[in-house]
Design a protein around this motif. Structure first.
Motif, short mmCIF file in Angstrom:
data_model
loop_
_atom_site.label_atom_id
_atom_site.label_comp_id
_atom_site.label_asym_id
_atom_site.label_seq_id
_atom_site.Cartn_x
_atom_site.Cartn_y
_atom_site.Cartn_z
N LEU A 16 7.35 47.89 23.83
CA LEU A 16 7.88 48.62 22.95
C LEU A 16 8.97 49.47 23.66
CD1 LEU A 16 8.24 49.16 19.97
CD2 LEU A 16 6.90 51.08 20.12
N VAL A 17 10.31 49.11 23.55
CA VAL A 17 11.36 49.61 24.31
C VAL A 17 12.36 50.45 23.26
CG1 VAL A 17 13.55 48.89 25.48
CG2 VAL A 17 11.68 47.30 25.74
N VAL A 18 12.37 51.67 23.75
CA VAL A 18 13.14 52.40 22.97
C VAL A 18 14.15 53.17 23.63
CG1 VAL A 18 12.84 54.89 21.69
CG2 VAL A 18 10.85 53.41 21.85
N THR A 19 15.38 53.20 23.16
CA THR A 19 16.44 53.49 23.87
C THR A 19 17.06 54.78 23.47
OG1 THR A 19 17.97 51.68 22.67
CG2 THR A 19 16.91 51.28 25.04
N GLY A 20 17.59 55.54 24.19
CA GLY A 20 18.22 56.78 23.74
C GLY A 20 19.72 56.62 23.89
N PRO A 21 20.65 57.69 23.99
CA PRO A 21 21.93 57.53 23.90
C PRO A 21 22.39 57.00 25.21
CG PRO A 21 21.43 59.81 23.34
CD PRO A 21 20.18 58.99 23.57
N GLU A 22 23.68 56.09 25.08
CA GLU A 22 24.01 55.30 26.38
C GLU A 22 25.69 55.20 26.28
OE1 GLU A 22 22.97 50.96 26.17
OE2 GLU A 22 21.91 51.45 24.17
N ALA A 23 26.16 55.21 27.44
CA ALA A 23 27.70 55.23 27.55
C ALA A 23 28.23 54.46 28.92
CB ALA A 23 28.16 56.42 27.45
N TYR A 24 29.40 53.88 28.76
CA TYR A 24 29.97 53.51 29.98
C TYR A 24 30.65 54.61 30.73
CZ TYR A 24 33.87 51.51 32.78
OH TYR A 24 34.74 51.29 33.80
N VAL A 25 30.47 54.61 32.33
CA VAL A 25 31.03 55.59 32.85
C VAL A 25 32.18 55.12 33.65
CG1 VAL A 25 30.66 57.30 34.69
CG2 VAL A 25 28.97 57.06 33.00
N SER A 26 33.23 55.74 33.39
CA SER A 26 34.47 55.13 34.24
C SER A 26 34.87 55.93 35.58
CB SER A 26 35.86 55.29 33.38
OG SER A 26 36.89 55.11 34.32
N PRO A 27 35.05 55.20 36.67
CA PRO A 27 35.22 55.85 38.00
C PRO A 27 36.37 57.04 37.86
CG PRO A 27 35.14 53.47 38.38
CD PRO A 27 35.03 53.70 36.75
N GLY A 28 37.09 56.73 37.08
CA GLY A 28 37.97 57.92 36.63
C GLY A 28 37.76 59.15 36.21
N TYR A 29 36.30 59.14 35.87
CA TYR A 29 35.71 60.63 35.59
C TYR A 29 35.52 61.41 37.04
CZ TYR A 29 34.94 58.44 31.04
OH TYR A 29 35.14 57.86 29.79
N TYR A 30 35.38 60.64 38.00
CA TYR A 30 34.82 61.42 39.00
C TYR A 30 36.00 62.09 39.81
CZ TYR A 30 30.82 58.23 38.71
OH TYR A 30 29.63 57.35 38.24
N THR A 31 35.60 63.48 40.29
CA THR A 31 36.74 64.05 41.04
C THR A 31 36.72 63.68 42.41
OG1 THR A 31 34.99 65.77 41.83
CG2 THR A 31 36.15 66.45 39.80
N SER A 32 35.64 63.00 43.07
CA SER A 32 35.72 62.43 44.24
C SER A 32 36.44 61.08 44.39
CB SER A 32 34.21 61.81 44.64
OG SER A 32 33.57 60.91 43.72
N LYS A 33 36.68 60.50 43.26
CA LYS A 33 37.84 59.47 43.20
C LYS A 33 39.16 59.63 44.00
CE LYS A 33 40.56 56.53 40.23
NZ LYS A 33 41.87 57.00 40.65
N ALA A 34 39.68 60.80 43.60
CA ALA A 34 40.81 61.25 44.62
C ALA A 34 40.71 61.61 45.81
CB ALA A 34 41.40 62.57 43.72
N GLU A 35 39.39 61.84 46.28
CA GLU A 35 39.24 62.27 47.66
C GLU A 35 38.99 61.05 48.71
OE1 GLU A 35 35.71 64.68 47.61
OE2 GLU A 35 36.39 65.87 45.87
N HIS A 36 38.37 60.08 48.10
CA HIS A 36 38.14 59.05 49.13
C HIS A 36 37.92 57.48 48.31
CE1 HIS A 36 34.09 59.13 47.25
NE2 HIS A 36 33.89 60.20 47.65
N GLY A 37 37.91 57.50 47.10
CA GLY A 37 38.00 56.36 46.30
C GLY A 37 37.09 55.27 46.17
N ARG A 38 35.80 55.86 46.87
CA ARG A 38 34.53 55.02 46.92
C ARG A 38 33.76 55.20 45.76
NH1 ARG A 38 35.24 57.01 52.11
NH2 ARG A 38 33.33 58.65 51.93
N VAL A 39 34.06 54.87 44.62
CA VAL A 39 33.44 54.95 43.29
C VAL A 39 33.49 53.63 42.49
CG1 VAL A 39 33.85 57.41 43.34
CG2 VAL A 39 35.62 55.89 42.41
N VAL A 40 32.61 53.52 41.73
CA VAL A 40 32.60 52.07 40.88
C VAL A 40 32.03 52.58 39.68
CG1 VAL A 40 32.12 50.46 42.82
CG2 VAL A 40 30.27 51.78 41.78
N PRO A 41 32.41 51.84 38.69
CA PRO A 41 31.76 51.95 37.17
C PRO A 41 30.31 51.98 36.97
CG PRO A 41 33.61 50.42 37.24
CD PRO A 41 33.14 50.48 38.69
N THR A 42 29.81 52.62 36.02
CA THR A 42 28.25 52.55 35.84
C THR A 42 28.02 52.76 34.50
OG1 THR A 42 26.11 53.41 36.81
CG2 THR A 42 27.71 54.99 36.18
#
Length: 208
Positions: free
Chosen positions: A72-98
């Motif tokens: 029995l699989v029960v799933t709660g809230p879920e959402a796409y996370v853009s690399p653009g949300y990370y502050t570290s994107k501007a620092e080194h760019g080593r980010v990917v979606p999840t």
């Protein structure tokens, strides 16, 4: 379910809260041809049993023998996370979606229940659970008894004896505090209800 250590949800109170909040799950069993069968069903988790019912016309239940293994699989809230949300994107760019999400897997043995009293009790329990908190809760007793009996003939009960519980909360716990704050802000900015729900779940994590 693959659960990295930092995503593990082991607190029983929190696991049951997630399941109760969602109130439904995907029941999965093996069909007679070996391929999986799945039906989404409302549920009540009572002690070590999950109580469910489905339409009599649904062929899924007919493939369930005594003590059939089930998930029995029960799933709660879920959402796409853009690399653009990370502050570290501007620092080194080593980010990917999840993808952020919460889920509980309940594994055990399934039994079909067709007796009238069990079905009436299950439907009543489920209704009372779902109606709780409403200003004017509806009760099964509000409907004519003959009508209820007729409706009960159109369903079949299912009882899952839970043997294993696995909980996972993937809410950017592996990111820095700054990145996680960026995800929360980014999700809230989309205006989508599901994204806001994930942001709220992130803010509820211990230590926040």
């Amino acid at each position: 379910m693959y659960v990295p250590r930092f995503n593990s949800l082991t607190d029983e109170v929190e696991v049951r809260r997630l399941v109760a909040t969602v109130g439904a799950g995907e029941l999965i069993t093996a069909g007679p041809d070996g391929y999986p069968l799945a039906t989404r069903l409302p549920l009540v988790w009572d002690g070590d049993r999950v109580l469910l019912h489905m339409a009599w016309a649904n062929p899924h239940w007919r493939s369930v023998a005594a003590s059939t293994p089930a998930l029995l699989v029960v799933t709660g809230p879920e959402a796409y996370v853009s690399p653009g949300y990370y502050t570290s994107k501007a620092e080194h760019g080593r980010v990917v979606p999840t993808w952020n999400y919460s889920a509980v897997h309940l594994t055990g043995r399934l039994t079909v229940r067709t007796d009238h009293d069990w079905l009436r009790a299950q439907v009543g329990h489920l209704t009372d659970t779902m109606e709780s908190g409403r200003p004017h809760p509806w009760s099964v007793d509000d409907a004519p008894a003959a009508y209820v009996d007729q409706q009960l003939k159109a369903i079949v009960g299912l009882e899952l004896a839970v043997e294993r519980v696995e909980g996972k909360v993937k809410l950017s716990q592996n990111r820095s505090e700054e990145d996680r704050a960026g995800v929360v802000a980014g999700l809230r900015a989309t205006g989508l209800r599901r994204d806001a729900d994930v942001a709220e779940a992130m803010e509820r994590l211990p230590g926040d």
